[in-house]
Write an enzyme that holds these catalytic residues in place. Structure first.
Site, PDB file in Angstrom:
ATOM      1  N   HIS A  98      -4.643   8.760   2.391  1.00  0.00           N
ATOM      2  CA  HIS A  98      -4.932   8.833   0.454  1.00  0.00           C
ATOM      3  C   HIS A  98      -3.797   8.784  -0.085  1.00  0.00           C
ATOM      4  O   HIS A  98      -2.687   9.673   0.900  1.00  0.00           O
ATOM      5  CB  HIS A  98      -6.136   9.846   0.271  1.00  0.00           C
ATOM      6  CG  HIS A  98      -6.419   9.868  -1.520  1.00  0.00           C
ATOM      7  ND1 HIS A  98      -5.633   9.645  -2.587  1.00  0.00           N
ATOM      8  CD2 HIS A  98      -7.418   9.086  -1.395  1.00  0.00           C
ATOM      9  CE1 HIS A  98      -5.903   9.190  -3.252  1.00  0.00           C
ATOM     10  NE2 HIS A  98      -7.302   9.105  -2.814  1.00  0.00           N
ATOM     11  N   GLU A 170      -7.612   0.815  -2.373  1.00  0.00           N
ATOM     12  CA  GLU A 170      -7.326   1.409  -3.216  1.00  0.00           C
ATOM     13  C   GLU A 170      -5.996   1.421  -4.211  1.00  0.00           C
ATOM     14  O   GLU A 170      -5.363   2.655  -4.107  1.00  0.00           O
ATOM     15  CB  GLU A 170      -7.180   3.988  -2.918  1.00  0.00           C
ATOM     16  CG  GLU A 170      -8.442   3.125  -2.583  1.00  0.00           C
ATOM     17  CD  GLU A 170      -9.396   5.169  -2.385  1.00  0.00           C
ATOM     18  OE1 GLU A 170     -10.368   5.237  -2.839  1.00  0.00           O
ATOM     19  OE2 GLU A 170      -8.677   6.213  -2.089  1.00  0.00           O
TER      20      GLU A 170
END
Ligand code: PGA
Length: 253
Positions: A98, A170
């Site tokens: 992430h 993302e």
């Protein structure tokens, strides 16, 4: 049409009581089966993993994940959790790379590659997050950057291993309080490129970053998007349930 993966990472939010309430509410709502065409998943903090596992129950239609795991199986790595430990606590998914971990905790392409391999070795699903910064986007380098992140993390995997990977695109500029929701137009090219490279080869390619109840259906309509990875909107159970309804309706089209 492939199953739509719709899930949330709680990041560093929720105490155990809040986690129990969310997971218990979800279990009650689903009554033992996932919405048709949808694969729900939840990624709590480590401290809530076994609690959420217990509430969802074995054989739950909701997959459970951890937000990170080390690449070694055991050893002198203070503060880290290994894939076998995560599995022992009931996890089926390992979130890897992430942007918050890349930015603040030194995650690199090299460590994401080691972690993807570790997850696969133990039969867990690697959820590999990739995404470019606002500066890279402004310089026109988005697609090249995310393809490099993906290729680096997935290097050397065989066809069967790759088929068990889930990718989440993302864009950093779209994530969190300081992010702005991406427009559909902005996402067409990145997903076209990711789709060309991976759509027939991995389990799914999800979108994440300021997903909300107003944009979810449009995001699912983008070619090669096969799910949503959601933060804030899904931290309230009602928001998550509504996202599941939107995905179920999309899957039924
Ligand atoms: P957000 O977080 O939905 O709160 O923007 C997304 C993410 O980081 O996965």
């Amino acid at each position: 049409m492939s199953t739509l993966w719709v899930g949330t990472s709680w990041k560093m939010t929720k105490n155990l009581a809040e986690g129990r309430a969310w997971a218990g509410g979800l279990r009650e709502h689903l009554e033992g089966s996932a919405p048709t065409g949808v694969q729900p998943f939840v990624i709590p903090s480590f401290t809530a993993t076994t609690t959420v596992r217990g509430i969802l129950g074995e054989g739950s239609p909701v997959l459970l994940g951890v937000q990170n795991a080390h690449w070694e199986d055991a050893g002198a790595w203070t503060g880290e959790v290994s894939v076998p430990q995560a599995q022992d606590a009931g996890a089926q998914i390992v979130e890897i790379g992430h942007s918050e971990r890349r930015e603040h905790f030194g995650e690199t392409v090299a460590t994401t590659r080691l972690k993807v391999a570790a997850a696969l070795r133990h039969g867990l699903t690697p959820l590999l997050c990739i995404g470019e910064s606002a500066a890279i986007k402004a310089a026109g380098g988005s697609t090249e950057h995310i393809l490099e992140q993906a290729a680096g993390a997935l290097e050397g995997l065989g066809t069967e291993e790759l088929s068990r990977v889930v990718i989440a695109y993302e864009p950093i500029w779209a994530i969190g309080e300081s992010g702005r929701p991406a427009t559909v137009e902005e996402l067409i090219e990145p997903f076209a490129s990711l789709g060309r490279a991976y759509s027939d080869r991995v389990t799914g390619i999800l979108y994440g970053g300021s997903v909300n109840l107003d944009n979810a259906a449009d995001l699912l309509g983008i070619e090669h998007v096969t799910g949503l990875f959601v933060g804030r909107t899904a931290w309230r159970l009602e928001g998550y349930l509504e996202l599941l309804r939107i995905a179920e309706a999309h899957a039924a089209r």
